[in-house]
Every structure is written in C-alpha cells, then in structure tokens.
Design a protein around this motif. Sequence first.
Motif, PDB file in Angstrom:
ATOM      1  N   ALA A  12      40.100  47.075  45.825  1.00 31.68           N
ATOM      2  CA  ALA A  12      40.667  47.094  47.285  1.00 31.68           C
ATOM      3  C   ALA A  12      41.298  45.801  47.794  1.00 31.68           C
ATOM      4  CB  ALA A  12      39.651  47.503  48.251  1.00 31.68           C
ATOM      5  N   TRP A  13      40.507  44.543  47.212  1.00 32.43           N
ATOM      6  CA  TRP A  13      40.610  43.263  47.210  1.00 32.43           C
ATOM      7  C   TRP A  13      41.878  43.035  46.454  1.00 32.43           C
ATOM      8  CZ3 TRP A  13      40.324  38.414  44.832  1.00 32.43           C
ATOM      9  CH2 TRP A  13      40.047  37.361  45.931  1.00 32.43           C
ATOM     10  N   GLU A  37      42.914  45.712  39.199  1.00 30.22           N
ATOM     11  CA  GLU A  37      43.991  46.723  39.253  1.00 30.22           C
ATOM     12  C   GLU A  37      43.940  47.668  38.355  1.00 30.22           C
ATOM     13  OE1 GLU A  37      47.805  44.813  38.995  1.00 30.22           O
ATOM     14  OE2 GLU A  37      47.268  43.275  40.608  1.00 30.22           O
ATOM     15  N   LEU A  44      34.304  37.854  48.755  1.00 35.11           N
ATOM     16  CA  LEU A  44      35.767  37.917  48.087  1.00 35.11           C
ATOM     17  C   LEU A  44      36.342  37.061  49.363  1.00 35.11           C
ATOM     18  CD1 LEU A  44      36.222  41.336  46.733  1.00 35.11           C
ATOM     19  CD2 LEU A  44      36.281  39.108  45.327  1.00 35.11           C
ATOM     20  N   ALA A  89      28.876  42.018  40.878  1.00 31.44           N
ATOM     21  CA  ALA A  89      30.379  41.971  41.095  1.00 31.44           C
ATOM     22  C   ALA A  89      31.141  40.984  40.015  1.00 31.44           C
ATOM     23  CB  ALA A  89      30.722  41.894  42.496  1.00 31.44           C
ATOM     24  N   HIS A 129      35.365  47.717  45.465  1.00 36.90           N
ATOM     25  CA  HIS A 129      35.648  46.968  46.291  1.00 36.90           C
ATOM     26  C   HIS A 129      36.641  45.765  45.471  1.00 36.90           C
ATOM     27  CE1 HIS A 129      32.753  47.861  49.068  1.00 36.90           C
ATOM     28  NE2 HIS A 129      31.740  47.898  48.578  1.00 36.90           N
ATOM     29  N   LEU A 130      36.289  45.346  44.450  1.00 35.65           N
ATOM     30  CA  LEU A 130      37.277  44.453  43.605  1.00 35.65           C
ATOM     31  C   LEU A 130      38.666  44.792  43.726  1.00 35.65           C
ATOM     32  CD1 LEU A 130      34.829  43.808  40.861  1.00 35.65           C
ATOM     33  CD2 LEU A 130      35.511  41.908  42.940  1.00 35.65           C
ATOM     34  N   VAL A 154      26.118  40.371  44.634  1.00 37.36           N
ATOM     35  CA  VAL A 154      27.230  39.512  44.539  1.00 37.36           C
ATOM     36  C   VAL A 154      27.526  38.996  42.855  1.00 37.36           C
ATOM     37  CG1 VAL A 154      28.478  37.197  44.804  1.00 37.36           C
ATOM     38  CG2 VAL A 154      27.370  38.559  46.601  1.00 37.36           C
ATOM     39  N   ALA A 184      41.022  41.805  43.087  1.00 41.61           N
ATOM     40  CA  ALA A 184      40.648  41.074  41.851  1.00 41.61           C
ATOM     41  C   ALA A 184      40.732  41.987  40.657  1.00 41.61           C
ATOM     42  CB  ALA A 184      39.354  41.023  42.303  1.00 41.61           C
ATOM     43  N   VAL A 192      29.858  42.182  49.031  1.00 40.54           N
ATOM     44  CA  VAL A 192      30.822  41.629  48.044  1.00 40.54           C
ATOM     45  C   VAL A 192      32.327  41.432  48.739  1.00 40.54           C
ATOM     46  CG1 VAL A 192      32.164  42.722  46.259  1.00 40.54           C
ATOM     47  CG2 VAL A 192      29.806  43.145  46.219  1.00 40.54           C
ATOM     48  N   ARG A 238      46.843  41.769  53.371  1.00 43.67           N
ATOM     49  CA  ARG A 238      45.820  41.710  54.443  1.00 43.67           C
ATOM     50  C   ARG A 238      45.344  40.435  54.223  1.00 43.67           C
ATOM     51  NH1 ARG A 238      41.176  46.001  53.133  1.00 43.67           N
ATOM     52  NH2 ARG A 238      41.385  46.202  50.874  1.00 43.67           N
ATOM     53  N   LEU A 279      31.155  49.151  43.069  1.00 49.05           N
ATOM     54  CA  LEU A 279      31.488  47.471  43.068  1.00 49.05           C
ATOM     55  C   LEU A 279      32.942  47.197  42.421  1.00 49.05           C
ATOM     56  CD1 LEU A 279      28.300  45.610  41.763  1.00 49.05           C
ATOM     57  CD2 LEU A 279      29.347  45.839  44.208  1.00 49.05           C
TER      58      LEU A 279
END
Lengths: 255, 255
Positions: free
Chosen positions: A60-61, A65, B22, A21, A57-58, A18, A63, B18, B6, A54
């Motif tokens: 996909a969420w 682009e 988030l 990230a 993941h950021l 974490v 955080a 991670v 989502r 990492l």
Amino acid sequence: MDAPPRRGRRPGQGDPVVVRALALLAAFDAGHRALSLAELSRRTAIPLSTTFRLAGHLLAWGALEKGEDERYVVGLRLFEIASLAPRSHGLREVALPYLEDLHEVSGQHVLLAVREGDEALLVERLSSRGAVEIDYRVGGRMPLHDTGVGLVLLADAPRPVVARVAGGLDAPAAERLRRWLPDVRRLQVAVFERSSPAPVSSVAAPVRDGLGQTLAAVSVVVPAGSARPQAYAQVVRATALAVSRGLGHRPPRTG
Amino acid sequence: MDAPPRRGRRPGQGDPVVVRALALLAAFDAGHRALSLAELSRRTAIPLSTTFRLAGHLLAWGALEKGEDERYVVGLRLFEIASLAPRSHGLREVALPYLEDLHEVSGQHVLLAVREGDEALLVERLSSRGAVEIDYRVGGRMPLHDTGVGLVLLADAPRPVVARVAGGLDAPAAERLRRWLPDVRRLQVAVFERSSPAPVSSVAAPVRDGLGQTLAAVSVVVPAGSARPQAYAQVVRATALAVSRGLGHRPPRTG
C-alpha cells in the motif's frame, strides 16, 4: 554503520512488527528480485498470515509492488526515499560529472563505492560496452580486502574493522593486507590486481568530506597488462580530489 | 502504482506500527534530507516517544543513519534494497549504455523516467556541465502534463490517470493535453517546450517491455531555439527502441 553485516539474520517470534516488516524487505537480493508470498514467508521465517498482512502494508505504501506474475518486487517508492540518502545518491549527485570525465578519458570502468560495515557497497558504475568483464552491480557489495576501492576504504577505517576483515583471511593474506594499508594511506592510492572473472587491475583513491573523513573511494578498472596501472594513479587521484572539493574538502597543500 | 499520490498523508492514532514506521521514512524529502527527532515527530504527527522507538529500529536496520550533527538521514541500507527495484535500478542497468550513447551524441541532458501514480519519477539523468539549467533530480518527481517524458507516459496511461491529470488543469490546458495525447501515441514521440527555469525543448519517446507495455520514457532536453527539436526525434526514438529491445520488446515492423 560499523556493525558487522547481519544480512542473514532472521527475526524470531519475539521481534517487534517493524523488525519483521524490514526483514521482508531484506529478503530480496540480486538472486531473488521477485518473490511469491510463500517464498517471502520461507526466507524470513515469518508465518504466512503475518507475511501477507505486513506485505499488504508495504504494498500500500509502495515499498513493494506486484510484478506481472503476481510475485512481489521492490517498489519504486523505496527508490524515491533512498534517493535522499547522503551516502548514495547525495554523494553521486556531486560525483557524477567527475566520474563521467574519468570514464571519458580512461574508456574503462569507473567505480564509486562507500564502506558499509565490513564490506564496500557500489554506489555508481560507469562502463563502456567494450570494457573488460567485471561482476559488480550498483547497490551490490564487494569485499574490502581484494578490491581497489575496498583497500582505500579499509586504509582509513577504524581499527576494529581492519581486525575483523584481516581475521577472516588466511595468515599470509592477512599479513599482506597489514603491509599494504600503510602504503595506501601514505600514497593516497591503491593498486590492486584481480584474476577473476577476468584479469584486471584497479586503481583507487579516497574521496573525503568537509571534515577530512574518507567518505568514499573512486577507481578505474582496466584489463590487466593493458597499461602500467600506475599510469592511472594521477587521474584517479585528481578525480577523487575534485569530488572531495565538491563535498567541501580543502586538501592541505604539500608543495 | 495507479493510486493518487498520498505523500502528505499522516498516520492517525489507529494506524498500525508498520504504517507509522513507513511514515517516518516518508518524512524525508529533497528539502528535508536531515531531520532531528523532534522534526521527525512533528512532520509525522507521531508522538516523540514512539518516534524515538521506531527510529531506533530503522537505525539498527540501516534504513536511517545518524549524520554528523546527530540528525537522522536516509540510510545506505535502503539504497541497497532499492537497487533491486525493477522499475528503477533494474531498468537503469539495461538503459544506461544507450543513455550514455545518446548523451554523447546530443551533448545535453538525457532523462529516463517512469510513471508513479499521477506523476513521473526520474530514474536517471545524465548531464553535461555546460548544459542548460533544469531542476530535475534523480528520485524526484515531475508533472506528467508539462514534461516531454510525462506526455509520453501519459499517452499510454490508463484513462483514469489522464482524467485526473486533466482535471487538475484549467480548461484550455486540459483541452490542449487531450489534443496532444493521440499525436504522441501515433508518432511515438513527444516534443515539449518549457520556459522555466530556462527555456528548453524536450523530445521524448516510450520504452516498452516484453509485453509491449510502456514502462518508461527517454528524453533529451536542449536549450530552446538551439536546433529544431524535431531533429532529435529520430535519435531519441532509436535510443528508446534499443532500451526496449534490451527489455525483451520486439517492435512490429511497419515497412
């Protein structure tokens, strides 16, 4: 919020995932708004493969682009969550109408800043196109010891913060700072002259919350010599009091 | 940025750490700006001990802060990083002077929004104190199909986005939407009437980047019946073009 800033800190091998990230997010700054995978890895000292995973993941969420050139940029999802922060957008929601009034009557820069560790962080800036040049950016940091808002925030900061800030100055500057702070506390206003990038005067006053704690500072920044800065003291104080009132503060009356 | 939202998604047991961290950030929303540890755990379905450990990392970094009542709130550090997002603060820096001009001449609400998936996200809002009641918040989401800025963003969105948004409406509304979008594309302006919380008209126009892509939408929101909404079309379009120009867009001239 009172820890010394650790912006340059790099996570070591043993740091949890974490922390790594978050380090990827902290790799971005005003001079680095778009970073390639290799740059992200280099700036954080995190291996390329881990950075890729990492960052995935950021991404996909939301955080991060991907920009047009495939470099990573800070994502809108982070803005969406950050808009819920009481000390930035929450404060701004209450303050904005009063800041706009101050901007209207002064016709110059109006700043709203909070203290973050040993620095001030600019939460809002309203500027007329013809206003004097300043180099502060919303979301950017400013020194506490040589800005009007900084002096106001420092005047009500815990002693260790004042000690650290003064400790970073040469002896005459530290002495001057220690002489100023009681005046700022007593007058509830700070007047500060600054010579670069352009000569300006700033006049700042504290915003308090429902518990009477100093939460923020409001200032106007005007070209040096355009008017006696003290002429702005009343309107800046009145604006800061109006914002404080919006936050539930009931100032004691002296009259 | 084109995936369906989502927001309600909860991480399962197998999700990497991670993703869980988030998810803790995503547990905050406009109705939940301060959360206890137990609330954080409940809203994310992450066990209490894991929530405590992850929240500790977020707290140390500044993504979360502790409020006066010991509940967690979104931290200023997140605002600092989010201020570097090109689609929110980056866009806002360029747009703000023009939005202020539009606010000055219209005396009503001025909105700046971008598309995030199948919704619009409000990046800036300037409002006069006496302006008609609206319930949009900076950082908050708005529907694409029944706001002026939303129609402008939808008119230039990829087909799958339009299909998903239309798919969520009843047949007459979907039919009306599909009839409107070509007009918005042709006229470069959307006029939309809305009845709640107060009857308003909004007039919106697209902001384009250097590649001619629609990056954002600008609108004014005025009380319904106060003036012919079309009277605002020119000034809103001119404002959107001025912002586009600031972003490097060179519109083709038709004359």
